[in-house]
Design an enzyme around this catalytic site. Structure first.
Site, PDB file in Angstrom:
ATOM      1  N   GLU A  86      48.612  39.902  54.059  1.00 40.93           N
ATOM      2  CA  GLU A  86      48.645  41.133  53.255  1.00 40.93           C
ATOM      3  C   GLU A  86      47.474  41.226  52.283  1.00 40.93           C
ATOM      4  O   GLU A  86      47.667  41.203  51.072  1.00 40.93           O
ATOM      5  CB  GLU A  86      49.957  41.180  52.455  1.00 40.93           C
ATOM      6  CG  GLU A  86      51.183  41.255  53.317  1.00 40.93           C
ATOM      7  CD  GLU A  86      52.474  41.012  52.550  1.00 40.93           C
ATOM      8  OE1 GLU A  86      53.520  41.411  53.054  1.00 40.93           O
ATOM      9  OE2 GLU A  86      52.418  40.415  51.454  1.00 40.93           O
ATOM     10  N   PRO A  87      46.254  41.341  52.769  1.00 39.64           N
ATOM     11  CA  PRO A  87      45.126  41.438  51.836  1.00 39.64           C
ATOM     12  C   PRO A  87      45.040  42.824  51.187  1.00 39.64           C
ATOM     13  O   PRO A  87      45.209  43.837  51.870  1.00 39.64           O
ATOM     14  CB  PRO A  87      43.904  41.214  52.743  1.00 39.64           C
ATOM     15  CG  PRO A  87      44.350  41.672  54.097  1.00 39.64           C
ATOM     16  CD  PRO A  87      45.846  41.425  54.168  1.00 39.64           C
ATOM     17  N   GLY A  88      44.832  42.846  49.889  1.00 39.58           N
ATOM     18  CA  GLY A  88      44.606  44.112  49.187  1.00 39.58           C
ATOM     19  C   GLY A  88      43.212  44.094  48.593  1.00 39.58           C
ATOM     20  O   GLY A  88      42.281  44.765  49.057  1.00 39.58           O
ATOM     21  N   ARG A  89      43.048  43.217  47.594  1.00 37.70           N
ATOM     22  CA  ARG A  89      41.790  43.113  46.864  1.00 37.70           C
ATOM     23  C   ARG A  89      40.592  42.905  47.787  1.00 37.70           C
ATOM     24  O   ARG A  89      39.541  43.510  47.595  1.00 37.70           O
ATOM     25  CB  ARG A  89      41.892  41.933  45.892  1.00 37.70           C
ATOM     26  CG  ARG A  89      40.716  41.793  44.961  1.00 37.70           C
ATOM     27  CD  ARG A  89      40.754  40.436  44.240  1.00 37.70           C
ATOM     28  NE  ARG A  89      42.060  40.070  43.754  1.00 37.70           N
ATOM     29  CZ  ARG A  89      42.497  40.265  42.509  1.00 37.70           C
ATOM     30  NH1 ARG A  89      41.715  40.817  41.617  1.00 37.70           N
ATOM     31  NH2 ARG A  89      43.711  39.891  42.152  1.00 37.70           N
ATOM     32  N   TYR A 102      43.577  39.716  32.094  1.00 35.37           N
ATOM     33  CA  TYR A 102      43.424  38.418  32.783  1.00 35.37           C
ATOM     34  C   TYR A 102      42.173  37.672  32.347  1.00 35.37           C
ATOM     35  O   TYR A 102      41.784  36.706  33.012  1.00 35.37           O
ATOM     36  CB  TYR A 102      43.324  38.628  34.300  1.00 35.37           C
ATOM     37  CG  TYR A 102      44.376  39.526  34.895  1.00 35.37           C
ATOM     38  CD1 TYR A 102      45.725  39.181  34.835  1.00 35.37           C
ATOM     39  CD2 TYR A 102      44.025  40.716  35.519  1.00 35.37           C
ATOM     40  CE1 TYR A 102      46.691  40.014  35.393  1.00 35.37           C
ATOM     41  CE2 TYR A 102      44.980  41.545  36.081  1.00 35.37           C
ATOM     42  CZ  TYR A 102      46.310  41.193  36.005  1.00 35.37           C
ATOM     43  OH  TYR A 102      47.252  42.011  36.554  1.00 35.37           O
ATOM     44  N   CYS A 144      41.004  52.259  20.907  1.00 31.67           N
ATOM     45  CA  CYS A 144      41.123  51.774  19.541  1.00 31.67           C
ATOM     46  C   CYS A 144      41.631  50.355  19.475  1.00 31.67           C
ATOM     47  O   CYS A 144      42.683  50.089  18.883  1.00 31.67           O
ATOM     48  CB  CYS A 144      42.016  52.710  18.751  1.00 31.67           C
ATOM     49  SG  CYS A 144      41.053  54.117  18.229  1.00 31.67           S
ATOM     50  N   TYR A 169      43.116  47.057  41.700  1.00 28.42           N
ATOM     51  CA  TYR A 169      43.852  46.880  40.455  1.00 28.42           C
ATOM     52  C   TYR A 169      43.125  47.464  39.242  1.00 28.42           C
ATOM     53  O   TYR A 169      43.316  46.999  38.123  1.00 28.42           O
ATOM     54  CB  TYR A 169      44.194  45.394  40.231  1.00 28.42           C
ATOM     55  CG  TYR A 169      44.914  44.793  41.424  1.00 28.42           C
ATOM     56  CD1 TYR A 169      46.221  45.172  41.723  1.00 28.42           C
ATOM     57  CD2 TYR A 169      44.277  43.893  42.269  1.00 28.42           C
ATOM     58  CE1 TYR A 169      46.876  44.666  42.826  1.00 28.42           C
ATOM     59  CE2 TYR A 169      44.922  43.371  43.378  1.00 28.42           C
ATOM     60  CZ  TYR A 169      46.223  43.763  43.654  1.00 28.42           C
ATOM     61  OH  TYR A 169      46.862  43.256  44.761  1.00 28.42           O
TER      62      TYR A 169
HETATM   63  N1  LLP Z   1      51.357  40.548  49.031  1.00 27.25           N
HETATM   64  C1  LLP Z   1      52.163  40.424  47.964  1.00 27.25           C
HETATM   65  C2  LLP Z   1      53.562  40.089  48.149  1.00 27.25           C
HETATM   66  C3  LLP Z   1      51.643  40.597  46.682  1.00 27.25           C
HETATM   67  O1  LLP Z   1      52.439  40.466  45.631  1.00 27.25           O
HETATM   68  C4  LLP Z   1      50.282  40.922  46.522  1.00 27.25           C
HETATM   69  C5  LLP Z   1      49.709  41.117  45.198  1.00 27.25           C
HETATM   70  C6  LLP Z   1      49.478  41.057  47.661  1.00 27.25           C
HETATM   71  C7  LLP Z   1      50.053  40.855  48.907  1.00 27.25           C
HETATM   72  C8  LLP Z   1      48.026  41.432  47.615  1.00 27.25           C
HETATM   73  O2  LLP Z   1      47.265  40.510  46.914  1.00 27.25           O
HETATM   74  P1  LLP Z   1      45.665  40.650  46.931  1.00 27.25           P
HETATM   75  O3  LLP Z   1      45.214  40.388  48.335  1.00 27.25           O
HETATM   76  O4  LLP Z   1      45.345  42.038  46.517  1.00 27.25           O
HETATM   77  O5  LLP Z   1      45.193  39.643  45.959  1.00 27.25           O
HETATM   78  N2  LLP Z   1      46.963  42.986  39.122  1.00 27.25           N
HETATM   79  C9  LLP Z   1      46.465  41.669  39.480  1.00 27.25           C
HETATM   80  C10 LLP Z   1      46.844  41.270  40.866  1.00 27.25           C
HETATM   81  C11 LLP Z   1      48.330  41.340  41.112  1.00 27.25           C
HETATM   82  C12 LLP Z   1      48.653  41.005  42.524  1.00 27.25           C
HETATM   83  C13 LLP Z   1      50.051  41.388  42.817  1.00 27.25           C
HETATM   84  N3  LLP Z   1      50.431  41.097  44.137  1.00 27.25           N
HETATM   85  C14 LLP Z   1      44.944  41.651  39.305  1.00 27.25           C
HETATM   86  O6  LLP Z   1      44.397  42.660  38.899  1.00 27.25           O
HETATM   87  O7  LLP Z   1      44.312  40.634  39.535  1.00 27.25           O
END
Ligand code: LLP
Length: 467
Positions: free
Chosen positions: A318-321, A366, A393, A423
């Site tokens: 599950e890549p997002g970032r 962070y 502010c 994010y």
């Molecule tokens: N799968 C699950 C179950 C997750 O909880 C997450 C992220 C992902 C996949 C995707 O993770 P990624 O590949 O995007 O790293 N707001 C924080 C990151 C929170 C991530 C939450 N879960 C930041 O800005 O670093």
């Protein structure tokens, strides 16, 4: 009791040389390629993305604005799809989601992970195939579960005993069967910021393998009518570079899988190893590419399954970032430049831009590092160590803690911060009643606003005293 003392942020961050990894750019007109999206480059000092100069871009939408490089997004999605052929790749919509991006994800052949009713609504509005949506969250309500089941969501990831009961009730009500995964906690201390590590024991997600809760959850799911168990799910955290965390997690989850097969007589067909693959925000980051990740992860799973004598489950990630992060940058206009003399006479240059923690909370939340570049012109001025701050502010409203910028940086200049796709817009707020910026998709010289800037009317729409 609180105390006051003379030093503040500037003092705490140490010498004015900046952090040890930061170097003045050898050529201010060049970009550090791996921090930027594929089509980003400079022409006579001016940033171009998607075939458009930054001044052309902001002439229509103003600043601050997120600029989304469609070619880059699709290329990263495609790279995961190809490298992980035979897996299911779920794009994690929490990193950034709008209907246009959901359509790109579907067109690139990926599945989609949502974790709220809002994200699900956007996905369905985009026409995303519900059977290819995974639904996460540690506290899904009955209403949300009803909606997910009614929509025919491909898989729901269960996170608590309460949720198992709730889902069983919903499927009984509707006479349907829901396909689920059970999220387990592998007991891994991922090397990332504490707030985004999710596989150690003392946090809210998942069922602990060590305590026996995970096995018990599987038992209950198998006993529940109307719930079909696909497999186990593990997500160890986010912005992770070191594959050893995934290795330990995979080993523990597969050991549980083997126990389920011997003790409960069930061979689970699937397994999800989550997302969390790190990206480069600054020159200190050195992420793996999808092909490397795929090779490493497949090797680990193959090796463990052979050792345990169990069949290899179908894997998903599950890549997002790693897909959307580098595909976007944020463009700001400089409003003020303030050299601040510190103890010992050194000077830090505070550059205030027209956004801040409302469009990028990651630095404050962070302690994240970002970089930036002067985007609207060339300059021969010697670099100064700058801190790019917002217009909110509070003193912690910092966008880029440390960067060398040309010493003649001035009001009216445009600055661009790369790596803001993940994010940033998705965690943006209306703090100080800021209007959240637009997302402009660019491709082949054409710009398209895919999320418009908020308006004062949007702000006042929920203010009932204005009726
Ligand atoms: N799968 C699950 C179950 C997750 O909880 C997450 C992220 C992902 C996949 C995707 O993770 P990624 O590949 O995007 O790293 N707001 C924080 C990151 C929170 C991530 C939450 N879960 C930041 O800005 O670093």
């Amino acid at each position: 009791m609180s105390t006051t003392h003379e030093a503040g942020w500037a003092h705490a961050s140490g010498a004015l040389r900046g952090p040890s990894w930061l170097r003045p750019p050898s050529d201010p007109d060049a970009l550090v390629p791996h921090l930027w999206s594929q089509t980003a480059h400079k022409v006579d000092g001016e940033l171009h993305v998607g075939g458009l100069s930054v001044s052309e871009l902001v002439a229509n939408v103003n600043t601050p604005a997120y600029v989304l490089d469609e070619v880059d997004f699709r290329a990263r999605a495609g790279a995961f799809r190809d490298a992980f052929a035979g897996y299911d790749v779920f794009y994690a919509g929490k990193a950034f989601l709008c209907t246009t991006v959901a359509r790109w994800v579907q067109e690139e052949g990926l599945s989609l992970d949502v974790c709220s009713d809002g994200e699900l609504t956007v996905a369905l509005r985009a026409g995303f195939d519900p059977a290819r949506i995974g639904y996460h969250g540690n506290n899904k309500t009955v209403t949300e579960l009803r909606r997910a089941v009614a929509a025919g969501i491909g898989r729901i990831v269960l996170d608590s005993f309460d949720e198992i009961d709730r889902l069983a009730m919903v499927t009984a009500e509707t006479g349907t069967t829901a396909r689920v995964m059970v999220r387990v906690t592998a007991g891994v201390e991922a090397h990332t910021h504490e707030y985004i590590a999710t596989a150690h024991e003392d946090q809210k997600f998942g069922f602990s393998i060590t305590s026996g809760d995970a096995l018990e959850a599987v038992r209950r799911v198998l006993d529940a009518p109307g719930i079909d168990l696909l497999g186990l799910h593990s997500h160890i955290g986010s912005q992770i570079f070191d594959s050893s965390g995934f290795e330990v997690a995979a080993r523990r989850v597969l050991a549980l899988q083997a126990r389920i097969s011997t003790e409960l007589g069930v061979v689970l067909p699937e397994m999800d190893l989550g997302g969390g693959f790190g990206i480069a925000y600054t020159t200190q980051d050195d992420p793996s590419d999808p092909a490397q990740l795929a090779t490493e992860m497949s090797k680990i799973v193959e090796h463990e399954c052979r050792g345990l004598g169990i069949p290899e489950p179908r894997l998903s990630i599950e890549p997002g970032r790693a897909i959307v992060g580098p595909a976007m940058c944020t463009v700001y206009t400089v409003g003020t430049v303030k050299p601040v003399e510190l103890d010992g006479g050194a000077v830090r240059t505070y550059v205030s831009v027209d956004g801040g923690m409302s469009d990028n909370i990651r630095t404050a939340l962070y302690d994240a590092d970002y970089s930036c570049t002067l985007a609207s012109r060339t300059s021969d001025a010697p670099p100064v160590l700058a801190r790019v701050v917002g217009k909110h502010c509070e003193a912690g409203d910092v966008v880029v803690k440390d960067e060398f910028l040309p010493g003649d940086v001035a009001p009216g200049d445009l600055l661009a911060v790369p790596g803001t796709g993940a994010y940033c817009r998705s965690m943006a707020s209306n703090y100080n009643h800021a209007l959240r910026p637009p997302v402009v998709a660019v491709r082949d010289g054409v710009a398209r606003v895919v999320v418009r800037r908020e308006t004062v009317e949007d702000l006042l729409a929920t203010d009932m005293g204005d009726q």
